[in-house]
Motif scaffolding. Structure first.
Motif, PDB file in Angstrom:
ATOM      1  N   ARG A 131       2.833   8.982   7.012  1.00 31.05           N
ATOM      2  CA  ARG A 131       1.847   8.079   6.402  1.00 31.05           C
ATOM      3  C   ARG A 131       1.159   8.767   5.214  1.00 31.05           C
ATOM      4  NH1 ARG A 131      -3.884   7.098   9.090  1.00 31.05           N
ATOM      5  NH2 ARG A 131      -4.729   5.917   7.399  1.00 31.05           N
ATOM      6  N   ARG A 132       0.820  10.035   5.395  1.00 35.51           N
ATOM      7  CA  ARG A 132       0.137  10.766   4.314  1.00 35.51           C
ATOM      8  C   ARG A 132       1.061  10.999   3.121  1.00 35.51           C
ATOM      9  NH1 ARG A 132      -4.049  15.046   6.967  1.00 35.51           N
ATOM     10  NH2 ARG A 132      -4.884  13.613   8.507  1.00 35.51           N
ATOM     11  N   THR A 188     -12.215  -7.754   5.604  1.00 38.71           N
ATOM     12  CA  THR A 188     -10.898  -7.130   5.796  1.00 38.71           C
ATOM     13  C   THR A 188      -9.829  -8.215   5.670  1.00 38.71           C
ATOM     14  OG1 THR A 188     -11.850  -5.566   7.370  1.00 38.71           O
ATOM     15  CG2 THR A 188      -9.466  -5.792   7.420  1.00 38.71           C
ATOM     16  N   GLU A 243       5.473   3.625   4.536  1.00 39.64           N
ATOM     17  CA  GLU A 243       4.982   2.436   5.229  1.00 39.64           C
ATOM     18  C   GLU A 243       6.004   2.123   6.308  1.00 39.64           C
ATOM     19  OE1 GLU A 243       4.323  -1.605   3.412  1.00 39.64           O
ATOM     20  OE2 GLU A 243       2.925  -0.442   2.210  1.00 39.64           O
ATOM     21  N   GLY A 281       2.999   8.799   1.979  1.00 44.61           N
ATOM     22  CA  GLY A 281       3.179   7.546   1.242  1.00 44.61           C
ATOM     23  C   GLY A 281       4.164   6.579   1.886  1.00 44.61           C
ATOM     24  N   THR A 295       0.400   2.307   7.201  1.00 43.72           N
ATOM     25  CA  THR A 295       0.578   2.508   5.753  1.00 43.72           C
ATOM     26  C   THR A 295      -0.367   3.636   5.332  1.00 43.72           C
ATOM     27  OG1 THR A 295      -1.212   1.130   4.892  1.00 43.72           O
ATOM     28  CG2 THR A 295       0.784  -0.036   5.602  1.00 43.72           C
ATOM     29  N   PRO A 296      -0.215   4.154   4.110  1.00 46.30           N
ATOM     30  CA  PRO A 296      -1.113   5.252   3.680  1.00 46.30           C
ATOM     31  C   PRO A 296      -2.585   4.864   3.738  1.00 46.30           C
ATOM     32  CG  PRO A 296       0.734   5.047   2.183  1.00 46.30           C
ATOM     33  CD  PRO A 296       0.834   3.883   3.107  1.00 46.30           C
ATOM     34  N   GLU A 297      -2.892   3.555   3.645  1.00 42.61           N
ATOM     35  CA  GLU A 297      -4.307   3.148   3.599  1.00 42.61           C
ATOM     36  C   GLU A 297      -4.803   2.489   4.877  1.00 42.61           C
ATOM     37  OE1 GLU A 297      -5.107   0.888   0.029  1.00 42.61           O
ATOM     38  OE2 GLU A 297      -3.774   2.214  -1.096  1.00 42.61           O
ATOM     39  N   SER A 298      -3.901   1.902   5.671  1.00 40.76           N
ATOM     40  CA  SER A 298      -4.360   1.110   6.829  1.00 40.76           C
ATOM     41  C   SER A 298      -3.520   1.376   8.071  1.00 40.76           C
ATOM     42  CB  SER A 298      -4.255  -0.394   6.530  1.00 40.76           C
ATOM     43  OG  SER A 298      -4.662  -0.668   5.227  1.00 40.76           O
ATOM     44  N   GLU A 332       0.808  -1.236   0.000  1.00 43.63           N
ATOM     45  CA  GLU A 332       0.000   0.000   0.000  1.00 43.63           C
ATOM     46  C   GLU A 332       0.833   1.275   0.000  1.00 43.63           C
ATOM     47  OE1 GLU A 332      -3.589  -2.093   2.589  1.00 43.63           O
ATOM     48  OE2 GLU A 332      -2.335  -0.592   3.527  1.00 43.63           O
TER      49      GLU A 332
END
Length: 615
Positions: free
Chosen positions: A378-379, A520, A383, A381, A585-588, A326
């Motif tokens: 995180r924003r 999930t 991880e 990108g 991560t950027p998404e989770s 991600e």
């Protein structure tokens, strides 16, 4: 002694959420600074996305407004103690402060913290009682409380003669009278009081240059930018000057650019003189506290004191089964580069390498300080994985000491008993209890910082969200023995890799609180919930219902599961235990055990318990 009457340097200080940044907006709007067509958005000074979302100021900002023939340099400072490093250095750049206090809440822990820093620098104070239009406002009581705080912090006679202005920054009104009816749509009382009471800077621009860096900025085009005050002399673009480094060495360089502040803009200027607040570029490795002087007259100013970090975390390259899926930046090299870049501007941060090339110990001023760095990365990108926050232990005169914090709690009376009980379990000592009226109590505690890690979630659920808690670093005291704080309950840990199913979640719900929604993706060793008991429990959350062609007599009931509790980044960090990581991560945001395999984890736990027994 000649003074620069055309200029005033002032900082706005206050507790979180008492209206500093909104007040700066109004001063900008009502001064002679902005063009008539400039549309000012709300809290214009809070420029980064996280500041806007949370409504807090993280970085100190400077602006300048014109009022008549006077230029007023205003510095908006953060209210959270986690960013106290910023507040402290700003006090060196100004000659006075506007202390903003909420007309209902009165003086709070951070009011005390920021005011103490201002009085130590012998700055001239002006008190602004804000939010005067609140129905619950009690200005007379608040002014008395402020006066008591001044006396308690050892203010001198001149400082005790502070003028008071009553405002509603949100409505853009102010007056010298506490009666709301006298409020007028103008900030004139504030401007006039600043010009009358705040001392003008001394004009010693004919003496040799002294410019000290108090804040840092970074720009891809010009590199590092040192922001500070010209204490004496004049500085011009093209000057050859000496930079007096913190380690005693001296570097010569040429001033390539100078910037002055005006409104929300940073404008290029050709020269600046004593009393001006400016930004200088051209030095690659300039640092906070260093002095710029002429090459032939090297005379450094005293080095600025910066508060030491009190909390540390381990940052680790993401090595979970979902690593690299991600994020954009996942390698050790990229993470290290980013942490080093953060050190360019954040002087309260420390990054120390470890024996392993893919982990670093990152130290900061508190949970908020570190979680905002993680959220920012995180924003962008990145991880990474982070460990549970730990306090930094110090040896004072050979005695092992830990940081203690002053905790102030405002709560309805009915929750008082459970708060006192929960904090005393975390080794907090009650210092004071005040009845603030309307069934509200104010409790003061001195508690070890490690006892407060992870406490705010418990506190909010205990007070049904009605309690307000603030805490600031107080001092280092001898370390207390035994386990303090930490999570009381165990975790529900997935034994399998796959997708979570509604069928399994229904079966697991009675064991505790679930953190994931159906479908999930989960992996072995990932934490999928909180156990209602103290031990960790491995669960199969990916099991699907066996399909048969036999019809049930009572027909299948429609499956209804409770809404899962999705944790924010702060809540995830608070939830962590010593043997767990938070994967960001950027998404989770996922929680996991450091050792993913159940058998290996049990082996390691046995070993640890044996070692603890022997110790």
């Amino acid at each position: 002694m000649k003074l620069r009457e055309d200029i005033r340097n002032v900082a706005i200080i206050a507790h979180v959420d008492h209206g500093k940044t909104t007040l700066v907006d109004e001063l900008l709007k009502q001064s002679d600074t902005l063009d008539s067509h400039t549309q000012l958005q709300e809290r214009a000074m809070d420029s980064n996305a996280i500041e806007k979302e949370r409504g807090i100021t993280i970085l100190a900002k400077n602006t300048a407004v014109s009022y008549g023939d006077t230029k007023i340099n205003i510095l908006d400072t953060p209210g959270h103690a986690d960013f106290g490093g910023e507040v402290e250095r700003i006090m060196k750049m100004v000659d006075g402060v506007l202390l903003v206090v909420d007309a209902y809440e009165g003086t709070m822990p951070q009011t005390r913290f920021v005011l103490k820093k201002a009085l130590e620098q012998h700055l001239t104070p002006i008190v602004v009682v804000n939010k005067i239009d609140k129905p619950s406002a009690r200005p007379e009581f608040v002014v008395d409380e402020v006066l008591e705080l001044f006396i308690e912090l050892g203010a001198d006679d001149d400082q005790l003669e502070f003028p008071v202005i009553y405002t509603s920054a949100l409505n853009g009104t102010s007056s010298f009278d506490e009666d709301v009816a006298t409020q007028e749509h103008t900030m004139k009382p504030i401007f006039e009081t600043i010009i009358e009471h705040i001392p003008a800077p001394i004009d010693n621009s004919d003496e040799p240059l002294q410019f000290q860096v108090s804040l840092l900025d970074y720009n891809d085009y010009v590199g590092r930018i040192g922001i500070g005050r010209v204490f004496r002399g004049t500085i011009k673009v093209g000057d050859q000057v000496a930079l007096m480094k913190l380690d005693g060495s001296v570097k010569n360089f040429r001033v390539t650019k100078l910037f002055g502040f005006f409104g929300l803009k940073r404008l290029e200027i050709k020269e600046a003189k004593a009393g001006d607040l400016i930004a200088v570029s051209g030095m690659e490795d300039i640092f906070v506290g260093e002095t710029v002087t002429p090459i032939d007259h090297q005379d450094a100013l005293p080095i600025l004191h910066i508060d030491e970090p009190t909390l540390q975390m381990t940052f680790v390259v993401n090595n979970s089964p979902f690593a690299g899926k991600e994020g954009k930046y996942v390698t050790a090299r990229k993470i290290e580069e980013r942490l080093m870049q953060e050190l360019q501007t954040d002087v309260s941060l420390r990054v120390d390498p470890t024996d392993s090339p893919d982990r670093w110990i990152v130290s900061g001023r508190g949970e908020l300080h570190l979680s905002i760095l993680i959220e920012t990365m995180r924003r962008e990108g990145f991880e990474l994985q982070v460990s549970r926050p730990e306090v930094i232990v110090r040896y004072v005169d050979g005695v092992k000491c830990e940081p203690f914090e002053m905790v102030q709690i405002d709560t309805p009376e009915e929750y008082m008993g459970s708060i006192i009980e929960s904090l005393s379990q975390r080794k907090g000592e009650m210092q004071d209890m005040i009845h603030t009226g309307n069934g509200q109590m104010r409790l003061m505690f001195l508690a070890p910082a490690r006892g407060l890690i992870g406490y705010s979630t418990e506190f909010l659920s205990m007070t049904r969200g009605y309690g307000i808690m603030h805490h600031t670093f107080d001092q280092y005291l001898p370390m207390l023995t035994g386990r303090i704080g930490g999570r009381r309950s165990g975790a529900l840990v997935s034994i399998d890799t796959g997708k979570a199913t509604t069928y399994s979640i229904m079966a697991i719900e009675e064991r505790g609180t679930v953190f994931v929604e159906p479908t999930t993706d989960v992996y072995e060793g990932m934490i999928v919930g909180e156990n209602s008991r103290e031990n960790d429990l491995t669960v199969n959350i990916t099991k699907a219902k066996q399909q048969t062609n036999v019809r049930s007599a009572n027909k299948d009931q429609t499956s209804v599961i409770k809404k899962p509790r999705i944790l924010t980044l702060e809540e995830s960090l608070e939830f962590l235990n010593e043997d767990e990581y938070c994967e960001v991560t950027p998404e989770s945001i996922r929680l996991r055990k450091q050792i993913l395999n159940k058998a290996e984890r049990e082996k390691a736990n046995k070993k640890r318990k044996m070692a603890e027994k022997d110790a």
